[in-house]
Design a protein around this motif. Structure first.
Motif, short mmCIF file in Angstrom:
data_model
loop_
_atom_site.label_atom_id
_atom_site.label_comp_id
_atom_site.label_asym_id
_atom_site.label_seq_id
_atom_site.Cartn_x
_atom_site.Cartn_y
_atom_site.Cartn_z
N LEU A 64 9.44 2.89 -18.89
CA LEU A 64 9.45 3.10 -19.96
C LEU A 64 7.15 3.71 -19.72
N ILE A 65 7.01 2.64 -18.98
CA ILE A 65 5.47 3.44 -19.35
C ILE A 65 4.27 3.00 -17.42
N PRO A 66 5.08 4.08 -16.51
CA PRO A 66 4.45 4.14 -15.02
C PRO A 66 2.82 4.14 -15.48
N GLY A 67 2.52 3.66 -14.14
CA GLY A 67 0.86 3.21 -13.68
C GLY A 67 0.28 2.39 -14.70
N SER A 68 0.76 1.51 -15.79
CA SER A 68 0.00 0.68 -16.30
C SER A 68 0.42 -0.57 -15.58
N LYS A 69 -1.24 -1.89 -16.04
CA LYS A 69 -0.99 -2.83 -15.46
C LYS A 69 0.21 -3.85 -15.77
N PRO A 70 0.19 -4.96 -15.15
CA PRO A 70 1.77 -5.60 -15.73
C PRO A 70 1.54 -6.17 -16.71
N LEU A 71 3.04 -5.68 -17.49
CA LEU A 71 3.42 -6.18 -19.02
C LEU A 71 3.81 -7.41 -19.17
N ILE A 72 3.08 -8.23 -19.56
CA ILE A 72 3.90 -9.66 -20.00
C ILE A 72 5.46 -9.70 -21.12
N GLY A 73 5.13 -8.41 -21.67
CA GLY A 73 6.20 -8.66 -23.06
C GLY A 73 6.22 -8.95 -24.70
N VAL A 74 4.82 -7.93 -24.43
CA VAL A 74 4.79 -8.49 -26.33
C VAL A 74 5.08 -7.44 -27.44
N ARG A 75 5.87 -7.51 -27.86
CA ARG A 75 6.22 -6.48 -28.89
C ARG A 75 5.15 -5.77 -29.64
N ILE A 76 4.76 -4.90 -30.08
CA ILE A 76 3.65 -4.08 -30.96
C ILE A 76 3.96 -5.32 -32.09
N PRO A 77 4.47 -5.03 -32.96
CA PRO A 77 4.41 -5.80 -34.31
C PRO A 77 3.00 -6.93 -33.75
N TYR A 78 3.87 -7.50 -32.50
CA TYR A 78 3.09 -9.32 -32.85
C TYR A 78 1.50 -9.25 -32.20
N LEU A 79 1.71 -8.08 -31.70
CA LEU A 79 0.14 -7.58 -30.89
C LEU A 79 -1.21 -7.01 -32.24
N ARG A 80 -0.45 -6.59 -32.88
CA ARG A 80 -0.90 -6.03 -34.29
C ARG A 80 -1.74 -7.24 -35.19
#
Length: 228
Positions: free
Chosen positions: A26-42
């Motif tokens: 869903l996020i073309p052009g971004s850096k590689p994802l590790i797969g952390v959900r947004i609430p955990y990042l917050r």
């Protein structure tokens, strides 16, 4: 102290491989994802702000999508005066390279609600930017914090001058105009009848309006007949 290696380790400890695979598509052009959900990042960002955000900002890397997202959240949560925060915001906007980081960052900058005049003046530098994510940043910020009676006319004027070739800039202003319609249908209907933007952006906005539960069935019929 939050070292780069410690931050990356935390990411992997929180990672969800299934979410990573889903989000990457869903996020073309971004850096590689590790797969952390947004609430955990917050939650992680708030922890950093409570401890040592200065060392974090000095050591944060830019190898992974999550590093950008976390940096944006830390900036948004820092308890500093608004003018100082805007300096951090400006530096971060220069780094944005995808819609997800952009929109999550915008959604987190709640202090703009209490500093609308200074915030609007700050955003003006991005209104006509030909950089894709500077342009999207401005329009998503206007959508998020300035679609109120005191500002709606100014905001619609900004939207009326939109001109950009990049897809995510077009989608940003289309979403913003659709939100304006949900909140100010009469003003925005008049705006739509006179909007000189390209057909793709115009039709994107109508599609978003027709998808909204906040737009009446009657207005949706009118809008569908206005497609180019």
């Amino acid at each position: 102290m939050y070292t780069h290696s410690e931050i990356i380790k935390r990411f992997y400890d929180m990672a969800d491989p299934g979410y990573c695979k889903f989000s990457s598509s869903l996020i073309p052009g971004s850096k590689p994802l590790i797969g952390v959900r947004i609430p955990y990042l917050r939650v992680f960002a708030k922890e950093i702000v409570q401890n040592d955000y200065k060392s974090f900002l000095n050591n944060v890397g830019h190898d992974f999508f999550e590093e950008y997202m976390l940096e944006g959240f830390v900036i948004s949560y820092m308890k500093i005066d608004f003018s100082s925060k805007l300096e951090f915001v400006k530096k971060f906007v220069d780094k944005i390279d995808n819609w997800s980081v952009n929109d999550s960052f915008c959604n987190s900058l709640k202090e703009f609600k209490n500093n609308r005049s200074a915030g609007y003046e700050f955003l003006e530098q991005y209104f006509n930017s030909q950089k894709e994510y500077e342009n999207r940043f401005a329009n998503i910020m206007l959508m998020s914090y300035y679609l109120i009676p005191e500002y709606v006319d100014r905001v619609l004027k900004v939207f009326s001058e939109f001109s950009h070739e990049a897809y995510y800039a077009k989608m940003g202003v289309a979403w913003a105009v659709a939100t304006a319609f949900a909140k100010f249908p009469d003003k925005t209907m008049e705006f739509m009848r006179n909007w000189k933007t390209d057909s793709l952006t115009y039709n994107m906005a109508i599609r978003k309006m027709c998808e909204s539960y906040r737009v009446s069935k009657e207005d949706k019929i009118i809008l569908k007949n206005m497609k180019r």
